[in-house]
Design an enzyme around this catalytic site. Structure first.
Site, mmCIF file in Angstrom:
data_model
loop_
_atom_site.group_PDB
_atom_site.id
_atom_site.type_symbol
_atom_site.label_atom_id
_atom_site.label_comp_id
_atom_site.label_asym_id
_atom_site.label_seq_id
_atom_site.Cartn_x
_atom_site.Cartn_y
_atom_site.Cartn_z
ATOM 1 N N GLU A 177 34.306 15.969 50.716
ATOM 2 C CA GLU A 177 33.017 15.460 50.905
ATOM 3 C C GLU A 177 32.009 16.565 51.256
ATOM 4 O O GLU A 177 30.656 16.621 50.818
ATOM 5 C CB GLU A 177 33.083 14.422 51.881
ATOM 6 C CG GLU A 177 31.708 13.428 52.048
ATOM 7 C CD GLU A 177 30.647 14.171 52.932
ATOM 8 O OE1 GLU A 177 29.677 13.699 52.822
ATOM 9 O OE2 GLU A 177 31.075 14.802 53.937
ATOM 10 N N ASP A 191 37.953 15.599 54.958
ATOM 11 C CA ASP A 191 37.765 16.954 55.420
ATOM 12 C C ASP A 191 36.745 17.171 56.322
ATOM 13 O O ASP A 191 35.972 16.192 56.526
ATOM 14 C CB ASP A 191 37.286 17.771 53.971
ATOM 15 C CG ASP A 191 36.097 17.218 53.411
ATOM 16 O OD1 ASP A 191 35.907 15.977 53.467
ATOM 17 O OD2 ASP A 191 35.227 17.877 52.871
HETATM 18 ZN ZN LIG Z 1 30.534 13.445 57.234
#
Ligand SMILES: [Zn+2]
Length: 375
Positions: free
Chosen positions: A139, A79
């Site tokens: 993340e 992401d």
């Molecule tokens: Zn990163």
């Protein structure tokens, strides 16, 4: 075979901010991996908004992606952060002055492109046992995908190389990341009669002063590998009250801290709870509550760990510490040796300046190729 710049450009064109499904990026990488005989195991889950997110574990030809105990994992999140509306070329990569610009160029599709090229160039018969490539979701909003892998106990690596832009310097330590929301309650009243109310804002100010005082004491516990070499505390947002002529009934603020490795991520939280208890004991009308939102510890791999030494030798650069959070916090309690490494500079990331030097992409491919071969 596509070049690293071509692969990275194609991945930048895939929208992948944390809110949308990361499946298109994962499937792009899976196609490259399956093209050279790797097997992949998808681990989908639904995010808080009900959108499908996918973690992926990939194993070299002849190995089983389902076995959790592995030797060396390359981990990469899929992401990106959302980009500003006025960044016209966020998803349309531009090569300029030796840098490839675009959203995710260095954080962290650049590392993924390098890995995919290094894997495609490697001789499958010569890859060591226990090697895995792991892709994660979400993340950027709290290492949620990586936390799923730990909670589900599907991955127990001995060594890890986690992709983040470190300008190709192996990072062997990082501070943790913790966040809490503090709510202070008062009692509303007409501001012409303040004695009939309790000001949540005055009480929040008392609490914040006490937290600031406590934060200075944290500088007494130092870690020389960091700058600043102690746990830092920030109150980044505050809101309270409803009108200028009402004694405010509620005040809320966000408390963030970045603990040095070795210090419990709970230390600041517990101390703030104690401060709240102390203020309540002094004044029964003082009422506040702290709610944890994130508690990720710091990580540190010892300087003479074989993986640190190997990465220093491969890159010709000494190990560093990183000031930003990463999935290393999630896996450091499990893995023996954790390194964060990748092309590009995090100081360009999370902005329309994001880019990655092409020379660093090429160097990273060479470095990762050696690491894949040697194990
Ligand atoms: Zn990163």
């Amino acid at each position: 075979m596509k070049s690293v710049v071509e692969l990275l450009s194609e991945m930048i064109r895939i929208p992948s901010n944390s809110a949308v499904s990361n499946r298109p990026v994962v499937e792009y990488a899976a196609r490259v991996l399956q093209g050279v005989g790797w097997s992949v195991r998808e681990l989908p889950y639904k995010d808080a908004a009900g959108v499908e997110k996918v973690n992926l574990i990939a194993a070299p030809p002849g190995h089983n992606a389902a076995s959790p105990d592995v030797d060396l994992v390359f981990m990469c999140h899929t992401d990106t952060v959302p980009y500003a509306a006025d960044w016209a070329n966020a998803l349309e990569p531009v090569l300029k002055d030796g840098n490839l610009h675009g959203c995710g160029a260095c954080d962290v599709k650049g590392f993924l492109a390098c890995l995919l090229v290094a894997i495609s160039q490697s001789d499958p018969g010569k890859l060591p046992d226990g090697l895995r490539l792991v892709l994660t979701a979400e993340e950027e909003i709290g290492c949620i995908g990586a936390s799923h892998l730990v909670a589900d106990d599907v991955l127990r690596p001995r060594r890890m190389v986690i992709g983040e832009p470190t300008s190709l310097r192996p990072a062997r330590a990082g501070k943790g990341y913790c966040l809490a929301e503090v709510t202070v309650w008062g009692k509303e009243a007409h501001s012409a009669h303040p004695q009939q109310g309790v000001s949540a804002i005055y009480n929040a100010a008392r609490l914040i002063n006490a937290i600031e005082e406590y934060a200075t004491q944290l500088a007494g516990e130092t870690h020389s590998f960091f700058d600043p070499g102690f746990t830092t505390v920030n109150i980044g947002t505050i809101e309270g009250g409803t009108a200028k002529n009402i004694v405010p009934g509620v005040c809320r603020f966000q408390l963030e801290w970045r603990p040095i490795p070795g210090q419990s991520p709970n230390a600041v939280f517990a101390s703030t709870e104690k401060i709240i208890e102390r203020l309540h004991a002094l004044d029964p009308e003082f009422r506040a509550e702290i709610k944890p939102l994130r508690q990720q510890p710091g990580f540190e791999t010892v300087a003479d760990a074989p993986l640190v030494r190997k990465m220093e030798a491969l890159t010709g650069r000494p190990a560093i510490s990183i000031p930003f959070g990463s999935e290393a916090s999630i896996f450091a309690p499990i893995a023996e040796e954790v390194i964060v490494f990748g092309p590009g500079d995090m100081r360009t990331a999370h902005s329309s300046r994001e880019c990655v030097p092409v020379s660093e992409l090429d160097e990273a491919v060479a470095c990762l190729s050696s690491l894949l071969k040697a194990g």
